[in-house]
Motif scaffolding. Structure first.
Motif, PDB file in Angstrom:
ATOM      1  N   LYS A  91      -3.718  -3.135   7.837  1.00  0.00           N
ATOM      2  CA  LYS A  91      -3.598  -4.307   6.954  1.00  0.00           C
ATOM      3  C   LYS A  91      -4.901  -5.096   6.953  1.00  0.00           C
ATOM      4  O   LYS A  91      -5.358  -5.566   5.902  1.00  0.00           O
ATOM      5  CB  LYS A  91      -2.445  -5.202   7.399  1.00  0.00           C
ATOM      6  CG  LYS A  91      -1.083  -4.682   7.058  1.00  0.00           C
ATOM      7  CD  LYS A  91       0.003  -5.644   7.538  1.00  0.00           C
ATOM      8  CE  LYS A  91       1.389  -5.127   7.205  1.00  0.00           C
ATOM      9  NZ  LYS A  91       2.446  -6.047   7.704  1.00  0.00           N
ATOM     10  N   HIS A 121      -7.383  -3.176   4.951  1.00  0.00           N
ATOM     11  CA  HIS A 121      -7.008  -3.330   3.542  1.00  0.00           C
ATOM     12  C   HIS A 121      -7.595  -4.624   2.979  1.00  0.00           C
ATOM     13  O   HIS A 121      -8.102  -4.670   1.855  1.00  0.00           O
ATOM     14  CB  HIS A 121      -5.480  -3.319   3.455  1.00  0.00           C
ATOM     15  CG  HIS A 121      -4.920  -3.400   2.087  1.00  0.00           C
ATOM     16  ND1 HIS A 121      -4.708  -4.600   1.441  1.00  0.00           N
ATOM     17  CD2 HIS A 121      -4.506  -2.433   1.234  1.00  0.00           C
ATOM     18  CE1 HIS A 121      -4.186  -4.363   0.255  1.00  0.00           C
ATOM     19  NE2 HIS A 121      -4.052  -3.052   0.101  1.00  0.00           N
ATOM     20  N   SER A 122      -7.562  -5.699   3.770  1.00  0.00           N
ATOM     21  CA  SER A 122      -8.045  -7.008   3.322  1.00  0.00           C
ATOM     22  C   SER A 122      -9.556  -7.047   3.139  1.00  0.00           C
ATOM     23  O   SER A 122     -10.080  -7.953   2.488  1.00  0.00           O
ATOM     24  CB  SER A 122      -7.618  -8.103   4.299  1.00  0.00           C
ATOM     25  OG  SER A 122      -8.400  -8.071   5.487  1.00  0.00           O
ATOM     26  N   LEU A 176      -0.178   3.916   6.333  1.00  0.00           N
ATOM     27  CA  LEU A 176      -1.045   3.470   5.230  1.00  0.00           C
ATOM     28  C   LEU A 176      -0.229   2.746   4.170  1.00  0.00           C
ATOM     29  O   LEU A 176      -0.632   1.684   3.680  1.00  0.00           O
ATOM     30  CB  LEU A 176      -1.795   4.660   4.623  1.00  0.00           C
ATOM     31  CG  LEU A 176      -2.948   5.219   5.462  1.00  0.00           C
ATOM     32  CD1 LEU A 176      -3.385   6.576   4.937  1.00  0.00           C
ATOM     33  CD2 LEU A 176      -4.132   4.254   5.474  1.00  0.00           C
ATOM     34  N   PHE A 179      -1.646   0.206   1.258  1.00  0.00           N
ATOM     35  CA  PHE A 179      -2.504   1.140   0.532  1.00  0.00           C
ATOM     36  C   PHE A 179      -1.691   1.916  -0.498  1.00  0.00           C
ATOM     37  O   PHE A 179      -0.577   2.367  -0.227  1.00  0.00           O
ATOM     38  CB  PHE A 179      -3.191   2.117   1.493  1.00  0.00           C
ATOM     39  CG  PHE A 179      -4.301   1.474   2.276  1.00  0.00           C
ATOM     40  CD1 PHE A 179      -5.543   1.281   1.703  1.00  0.00           C
ATOM     41  CD2 PHE A 179      -4.091   1.031   3.570  1.00  0.00           C
ATOM     42  CE1 PHE A 179      -6.565   0.669   2.415  1.00  0.00           C
ATOM     43  CE2 PHE A 179      -5.092   0.426   4.290  1.00  0.00           C
ATOM     44  CZ  PHE A 179      -6.339   0.238   3.717  1.00  0.00           C
ATOM     45  N   HIS A 185      -5.911   3.638  -1.335  1.00  0.00           N
ATOM     46  CA  HIS A 185      -6.624   2.692  -2.197  1.00  0.00           C
ATOM     47  C   HIS A 185      -6.004   1.309  -2.085  1.00  0.00           C
ATOM     48  O   HIS A 185      -4.796   1.188  -1.925  1.00  0.00           O
ATOM     49  CB  HIS A 185      -6.579   3.144  -3.656  1.00  0.00           C
ATOM     50  CG  HIS A 185      -7.234   4.450  -3.894  1.00  0.00           C
ATOM     51  ND1 HIS A 185      -6.603   5.656  -3.618  1.00  0.00           N
ATOM     52  CD2 HIS A 185      -8.459   4.763  -4.361  1.00  0.00           C
ATOM     53  CE1 HIS A 185      -7.428   6.644  -3.913  1.00  0.00           C
ATOM     54  NE2 HIS A 185      -8.559   6.134  -4.363  1.00  0.00           N
ATOM     55  N   ARG A 186      -6.843   0.306  -2.241  1.00  0.00           N
ATOM     56  CA  ARG A 186      -6.299  -1.058  -2.371  1.00  0.00           C
ATOM     57  C   ARG A 186      -5.958  -1.254  -3.852  1.00  0.00           C
ATOM     58  O   ARG A 186      -6.831  -1.107  -4.705  1.00  0.00           O
ATOM     59  CB  ARG A 186      -7.317  -2.097  -1.925  1.00  0.00           C
ATOM     60  CG  ARG A 186      -6.767  -3.500  -2.078  1.00  0.00           C
ATOM     61  CD  ARG A 186      -7.666  -4.559  -1.533  1.00  0.00           C
ATOM     62  NE  ARG A 186      -7.042  -5.858  -1.712  1.00  0.00           N
ATOM     63  CZ  ARG A 186      -7.471  -6.978  -1.186  1.00  0.00           C
ATOM     64  NH1 ARG A 186      -8.568  -6.963  -0.437  1.00  0.00           N
ATOM     65  NH2 ARG A 186      -6.856  -8.103  -1.399  1.00  0.00           N
TER      66      ARG A 186
END
Length: 194
Positions: A115, A118-119, A166, A171, A191-192
């Motif tokens: 996470k 991801h950010s 993920l 994601f 992918h984000r």
């Protein structure tokens, strides 16, 4: 383990060729950059690439900085001695890589780690994570034994588990590519979303 993972370099160079744009401004974050070999390869491939390499071991980070300086890439490559879990950036990244190091994080901490990663990505930014999975080659079973029995580290993931982690971290379109047939050595890509 770090030395033996160098035997996987050809597979990771192929992965960089496949996923890193050859042209155009691109920002890369590499978690656990070690000797910076993958960042240097990526920098040679895309002359507009700007990279940050994070390395937990301060001595290894210093050696990587010297290598980057010797190659004349200090304006494009920054090497930091830092724990990724504490790393923050004002700028987002197009691509984020973790090569052969997810097992340095306990299983119960991996979703929070993912996470956080991801950010750090731009919308449509991509994570590329490589790891051996459980019940793979003898070499990966040895890695699993060492990491599963070392306090503060974690076991190797299972393929479906890594994909679920993920997804749980936000994601989109997570997938796995087998890098060495029959060996359970995978690249996991996500992918984000926009």
């Amino acid at each position: 383990i770090a030395r033996s993972s160098r035997s996987l370099e050809p597979f990771l160079f192929d992965l960089i060729d496949r996923f890193l744009p050859r042209l155009g401004p691109t920002r890369l974050l590499e978690v656990g950059c070690g000797h910076a070999g993958y960042i240097l390869y990526a920098s040679d491939r895309n002359k507009a690439l700007r990279s940050v390499g994070l390395e937990l071991d301060a001595h290894v980070a210093e050696m990587a900085r010297h290598t980057v300086q010797a190659r004349g890439l200090l304006e494009r490559v920054e090497i930091l001695a830092a724990d990724v879990r504490e790393y923050r950036s004002a700028e987002f990244f197009d691509m984020l890589t973790l090569y052969n190091n997810i097992y340095y994080f306990p299983v119960e901490e991996r979703i929070e780690l993912l996470k956080h990663l991801h950010s750090l990505l731009k919308p449509e930014g991509r994570i590329v994570l490589t790891t051996g999975c459980l019940h793979g080659s003898v070499e990966f079973e040895l890695v699993n034994l060492i990491h599963a029995s070392t306090k503060g580290w974690g076991r190797l993931p299972e393929k479906t588990e890594m994909l679920e982690q993920l997804r749980a971290a936000g994601f989109a379109r997570p997938c796995a590519m087998e890098l060495i047939p029959g060996n359970k050595y995978y690249a996991f890509i996500g992918h984000r979303p926009r």
